[in-house]
Design an enzyme around this catalytic site. Structure first.
Site, PDB file in Angstrom:
ATOM      1  N   THR A   1     -14.230   9.300  12.490  1.00  9.07           N
ATOM      2  CA  THR A   1     -15.121   8.618  13.263  1.00  9.07           C
ATOM      3  C   THR A   1     -14.963   8.793  14.914  1.00  9.07           C
ATOM      4  O   THR A   1     -14.295   9.166  15.659  1.00  9.07           O
ATOM      5  CB  THR A   1     -13.749   6.942  13.315  1.00  9.07           C
ATOM      6  OG1 THR A   1     -14.435   7.314  11.905  1.00  9.07           O
ATOM      7  CG2 THR A   1     -14.786   6.167  14.313  1.00  9.07           C
TER       8      THR A   1
ATOM      9  N   ARG B   1     -21.647  -9.037   4.762  1.00  5.91           N
ATOM     10  CA  ARG B   1     -20.579 -10.190   3.689  1.00  5.91           C
ATOM     11  C   ARG B   1     -21.099 -10.824   2.422  1.00  5.91           C
ATOM     12  O   ARG B   1     -20.615 -11.535   1.571  1.00  5.91           O
ATOM     13  CB  ARG B   1     -21.101 -11.602   4.776  1.00  5.91           C
ATOM     14  CG  ARG B   1     -20.390 -10.839   6.060  1.00  5.91           C
ATOM     15  CD  ARG B   1     -18.837 -10.796   6.208  1.00  5.91           C
ATOM     16  NE  ARG B   1     -18.325 -10.580   6.859  1.00  5.91           N
ATOM     17  CZ  ARG B   1     -17.715  -9.471   8.092  1.00  5.91           C
ATOM     18  NH1 ARG B   1     -18.579  -8.238   7.555  1.00  5.91           N
ATOM     19  NH2 ARG B   1     -18.110  -9.113   9.880  1.00  5.91           N
TER      20      ARG B   1
ATOM     21  N   SER C   1      -8.294   5.394   6.106  1.00  9.29           N
ATOM     22  CA  SER C   1      -8.010   5.724   7.573  1.00  9.29           C
ATOM     23  C   SER C   1      -6.957   6.733   8.038  1.00  9.29           C
ATOM     24  O   SER C   1      -5.546   6.923   7.584  1.00  9.29           O
ATOM     25  CB  SER C   1      -7.162   4.432   8.265  1.00  9.29           C
ATOM     26  OG  SER C   1      -7.453   4.554   9.283  1.00  9.29           O
TER      27      SER C   1
ATOM     28  N   HIS D   1     -18.641   0.038  14.234  1.00 12.57           N
ATOM     29  CA  HIS D   1     -16.907  -0.120  14.172  1.00 12.57           C
ATOM     30  C   HIS D   1     -16.491  -2.160  13.858  1.00 12.57           C
ATOM     31  O   HIS D   1     -15.545  -2.652  14.450  1.00 12.57           O
ATOM     32  CB  HIS D   1     -16.249   0.277  15.269  1.00 12.57           C
ATOM     33  CG  HIS D   1     -14.752   0.470  15.436  1.00 12.57           C
ATOM     34  ND1 HIS D   1     -14.657   1.891  14.608  1.00 12.57           N
ATOM     35  CD2 HIS D   1     -13.363   0.256  14.932  1.00 12.57           C
ATOM     36  CE1 HIS D   1     -13.106   1.939  14.178  1.00 12.57           C
ATOM     37  NE2 HIS D   1     -13.078   1.502  14.403  1.00 12.57           N
TER      38      HIS D   1
ATOM     39  N   SER E   1     -20.559  -2.393   9.129  1.00 12.82           N
ATOM     40  CA  SER E   1     -20.606  -4.105  10.379  1.00 12.82           C
ATOM     41  C   SER E   1     -22.045  -5.447   9.855  1.00 12.82           C
ATOM     42  O   SER E   1     -22.919  -5.305   9.877  1.00 12.82           O
ATOM     43  CB  SER E   1     -21.292  -3.070  11.700  1.00 12.82           C
ATOM     44  OG  SER E   1     -20.570  -1.792  12.175  1.00 12.82           O
TER      45      SER E   1
ATOM     46  N   TYR F   1      -9.275  10.445  12.809  1.00 14.62           N
ATOM     47  CA  TYR F   1      -9.145   9.995  14.210  1.00 14.62           C
ATOM     48  C   TYR F   1      -8.756  11.511  14.704  1.00 14.62           C
ATOM     49  O   TYR F   1      -7.590  12.442  14.309  1.00 14.62           O
ATOM     50  CB  TYR F   1      -8.507   8.537  14.083  1.00 14.62           C
ATOM     51  CG  TYR F   1      -9.095   7.933  14.251  1.00 14.62           C
ATOM     52  CD1 TYR F   1      -9.805   6.954  15.401  1.00 14.62           C
ATOM     53  CD2 TYR F   1      -8.077   6.343  13.980  1.00 14.62           C
ATOM     54  CE1 TYR F   1     -11.095   6.137  14.589  1.00 14.62           C
ATOM     55  CE2 TYR F   1      -8.103   5.166  14.087  1.00 14.62           C
ATOM     56  CZ  TYR F   1      -9.829   4.755  13.946  1.00 14.62           C
ATOM     57  OH  TYR F   1     -10.300   3.198  14.166  1.00 14.62           O
TER      58      TYR F   1
ATOM     59  N   PRO G   1     -12.965   2.875   6.111  1.00 16.05           N
ATOM     60  CA  PRO G   1     -11.177   3.249   6.334  1.00 16.05           C
ATOM     61  C   PRO G   1     -11.054   2.373   7.257  1.00 16.05           C
ATOM     62  O   PRO G   1     -11.775   0.886   8.188  1.00 16.05           O
ATOM     63  CB  PRO G   1     -11.951   4.353   7.597  1.00 16.05           C
ATOM     64  CG  PRO G   1     -12.964   4.789   7.352  1.00 16.05           C
ATOM     65  CD  PRO G   1     -14.321   3.585   6.342  1.00 16.05           C
ATOM     66  N   THR G   2      -9.764   1.448   7.550  1.00 17.77           N
ATOM     67  CA  THR G   2      -9.401   0.553   7.856  1.00 17.77           C
ATOM     68  C   THR G   2      -7.637   0.266   8.231  1.00 17.77           C
ATOM     69  O   THR G   2      -7.200   0.881   6.704  1.00 17.77           O
ATOM     70  CB  THR G   2     -10.051  -1.104   7.492  1.00 17.77           C
ATOM     71  OG1 THR G   2      -9.129  -1.172   6.341  1.00 17.77           O
ATOM     72  CG2 THR G   2     -11.286  -1.481   7.580  1.00 17.77           C
ATOM     73  N   GLY G   3      -7.210   0.258   9.618  1.00 18.94           N
ATOM     74  CA  GLY G   3      -6.080   1.429   9.649  1.00 18.94           C
ATOM     75  C   GLY G   3      -5.034  -0.486   9.621  1.00 18.94           C
ATOM     76  O   GLY G   3      -5.441  -1.345   9.578  1.00 18.94           O
TER      77      GLY G   3
HETATM   78  C1  FNR Z   1     -11.627  -1.439  11.576  1.00 17.54           C
HETATM   79  N1  FNR Z   1     -12.817  -0.339  11.140  1.00 17.54           N
HETATM   80  C2  FNR Z   1     -11.865   1.518  11.121  1.00 17.54           C
HETATM   81  N2  FNR Z   1     -12.876   2.273  11.290  1.00 17.54           N
HETATM   82  C3  FNR Z   1     -11.931   3.663  11.863  1.00 17.54           C
HETATM   83  O1  FNR Z   1     -12.718   4.236  11.281  1.00 17.54           O
HETATM   84  N3  FNR Z   1     -10.550   3.837  10.912  1.00 17.54           N
HETATM   85  C4  FNR Z   1     -10.229   2.772  11.237  1.00 17.54           C
HETATM   86  O2  FNR Z   1      -8.444   2.904  11.404  1.00 17.54           O
HETATM   87  C5  FNR Z   1     -10.845   0.931  10.999  1.00 17.54           C
HETATM   88  N4  FNR Z   1      -9.808   0.418  11.477  1.00 17.54           N
HETATM   89  C6  FNR Z   1     -10.521  -0.798  10.883  1.00 17.54           C
HETATM   90  C7  FNR Z   1      -9.520  -1.964  11.182  1.00 17.54           C
HETATM   91  C8  FNR Z   1     -10.034  -3.110  10.863  1.00 17.54           C
HETATM   92  C9  FNR Z   1      -9.034  -4.924  10.500  1.00 17.54           C
HETATM   93  C10 FNR Z   1     -11.004  -3.156  10.736  1.00 17.54           C
HETATM   94  C11 FNR Z   1     -11.729  -4.714  10.652  1.00 17.54           C
HETATM   95  C12 FNR Z   1     -12.273  -1.976  11.213  1.00 17.54           C
HETATM   96  C13 FNR Z   1     -13.705  -0.142  11.203  1.00 17.54           C
HETATM   97  C14 FNR Z   1     -14.412  -0.159   9.648  1.00 17.54           C
HETATM   98  O3  FNR Z   1     -14.185   1.280   9.385  1.00 17.54           O
HETATM   99  C15 FNR Z   1     -15.588  -1.009   9.520  1.00 17.54           C
HETATM  100  O4  FNR Z   1     -16.745   0.028  10.341  1.00 17.54           O
HETATM  101  C16 FNR Z   1     -16.104  -2.454  10.021  1.00 17.54           C
HETATM  102  O5  FNR Z   1     -15.120  -3.091   9.353  1.00 17.54           O
HETATM  103  C17 FNR Z   1     -17.476  -2.218   9.398  1.00 17.54           C
HETATM  104  O6  FNR Z   1     -17.618  -3.840   9.806  1.00 17.54           O
HETATM  105  P1  FNR Z   1     -17.198  -5.140   9.221  1.00 17.54           P
HETATM  106  O7  FNR Z   1     -18.063  -4.992   7.030  1.00 17.54           O
HETATM  107  O8  FNR Z   1     -15.985  -5.445   8.895  1.00 17.54           O
HETATM  108  O9  FNR Z   1     -18.178  -6.604   9.972  1.00 17.54           O
END
Ligand code: FNR
Length: 390
Positions: A155, A306, A107, A273, A303, A130, A78-80
């Site tokens: 989260t 790559r 997200s 995160h 986390s 969240y 999930p990413t915002g």
């Molecule tokens: C995130 N992450 C994240 N996690 C979550 O639970 N809710 C969210 O909205 C977000 N938003 C978010 C935005 C961006 C731009 C990034 C890069 C990350 C964290 C994400 O889910 C995850 O834990 C990490 O991105 C894992 O690490 P790597 O793979 O980016 O190194």
């Protein structure tokens, strides 16, 4: 155009297309970005102990993820604000994941709503929660349930926001504020700016579409501060609300993982995160083996992943699957759904090659024995790695 052959190439391509402040939001870690670098270093330090003269002519990376077959041990994290990387970014990610045969996690801070993504998705969808406000959380969870999401992720590492200094310097926030600097940044990145002008500024769709009557909830929405009081006792409330699989994300300790399972969670996601919250936290992979040995439930990890070889290492150490954060976002920011497809394909190819190289024909047969060991556990050796955020 230059051929992009690995995740780092897609990172460079994303960096070229995005304005500086948007790339910095994608890439940035907290404070000195020690955690951001350490997450990747921790994977790089783990070495394989390959087995030879094994028949690896047929290889299989299918795994079971929470009771369902997946084409690879991968989940899109999930990413915002995915909509600022590419128009309808959430939907592009969901479709790419579905077509590839892996779950996509939406997200709370998405730019397409829970329902829009459910309608457009081609595969399994998970929802990440969240807790901004207890009642709002309940409304979101009920919407995710009604829309057919199969897994809920809570989260737990964003009680307060990490200090992301790139964002502070750039004045990055939602709604995006215009200044001479940001306008110039946009002019210098015309492909991105044209998409923004054509499709409009992305909104936090889950909140925008929420019909909120009372003022207390409205205030919570306006401030968008997390509910930092949410604690162990509240987990039961969430468990009772959600009848399907529940994963707790942001876990870094074995005792916390154990407690999640005791309180009814179906698994944990070891995560810091992506180094965006607490800068000097341990890398999740450092506690993976111990956690997987200690709890009788699926352990996921993210986390710093790559490379396909990172995925193989994580599975060998006991993970059920890994979540991809920035890796697939680089693909999205580079070329939308096609870019996500390419990143997933190249990771699949790297996983496949690594399985063959280590002498393990099937991802489900991986175990710590494929890693170089010292004493009782897998071993790591100090070595120096270039900074990732050049
Ligand atoms: C995130 N992450 C994240 N996690 C979550 O639970 N809710 C969210 O909205 C977000 N938003 C978010 C935005 C961006 C731009 C990034 C890069 C990350 C964290 C994400 O889910 C995850 O834990 C990490 O991105 C894992 O690490 P790597 O793979 O980016 O190194």
């Amino acid at each position: 155009m230059k051929k992009l052959v690995n995740v780092a190439d897609f990172r460079a391509s994303a960096k070229a297309r995005l304005p500086r402040m948007v790339f910095d939001y994608l890439e940035g870690g907290a404070e000195d970005e020690l955690g951001l670098r350490h997450n990747q270093d921790a994977f790089r330090k783990i070495k394989f102990a390959p087995r030879r003269l094994v028949d690896v002519s047929v290889r299989n990376m299918q795994v079971d993820i929470l009771g369902k077959a997946a084409s690879a041990p991968l989940v899109i994290a999930p990413t915002g604000l995915n909509g600022i990387f590419w128009p309808d970014g959430d939907i592009a990610l969901a479709r790419a994941a579905g077509n590839f045969g892996i779950p996509f996690a939406l997200s709370t801070a998405s730019n397409a709503s829970i329902e829009e993504v459910a309608n457009a998705a081609t595969g399994e969808i998970w929802f990440q929660l969240y807790v901004v406000h207890r009642r709002l959380a309940e409304l979101l969870v009920r919407r995710a349930l009604a829309a057919g999401y199969t897994t809920l992720i809570l989260t737990t590492d964003v009680g307060v926001n990490g200090k992301r200094e790139r964002d502070l310097r750039n004045g990055f926030g939602m709604p995006m504020r215009y200044s001479v600097k940001t306008i110039l940044d946009g002019v210098l990145h015309p492909r991105w700016s044209l998409d923004l002008v054509t499709h409009g500024m992305p909104q936090l769709a889950n909140f925008a579409s929420q019909d909120v009557q009372d003022t207390e909830l409205q205030a919570a929405l306006m401030s968008r501060q997390m509910d930092a009081s949410f604690a162990w006792n509240d987990l039961k409330w969430l468990r009772d609300l959600w009848p399907h699989k529940l994963l707790i994300k942001g876990i870094s300790r074995v005792d916390d993982a154990r407690r999640c399972i005791e309180l009814g969670a179906d698994g944990v996601i070891l995560s810091n995160h992506g180094g965006r919250q607490l800068d000097s936290a341990i890398a999740p992979v450092e506690v993976l083996q111990e956690t997987a040995r200690s709890i009788a439930a699926p352990v996921f990890i993210d986390s710093g992943i790559r490379r396909g070889s990172d995925v193989v290492k994580a599975i060998a150490l006991g993970a059920s699957a890994v979540l991809l954060g920035r890796a697939t976002l680089y693909g999205l920011a580079s070329s939308g759904e096609a870019g996500v497809n390419e990143v997933l394909s190249l990771l699949r190819s790297e996983i496949d090659t690594t399985l063959a190289q280590v002498g393990c024909p099937s991802a489900s047969q991986l175990n710590p024995d494929f890693l170089w060991k010292r004493g009782d556990s897998f071993a790591t050796e100090p070595h120096t790695v270039d900074p990732v955020s050049a």
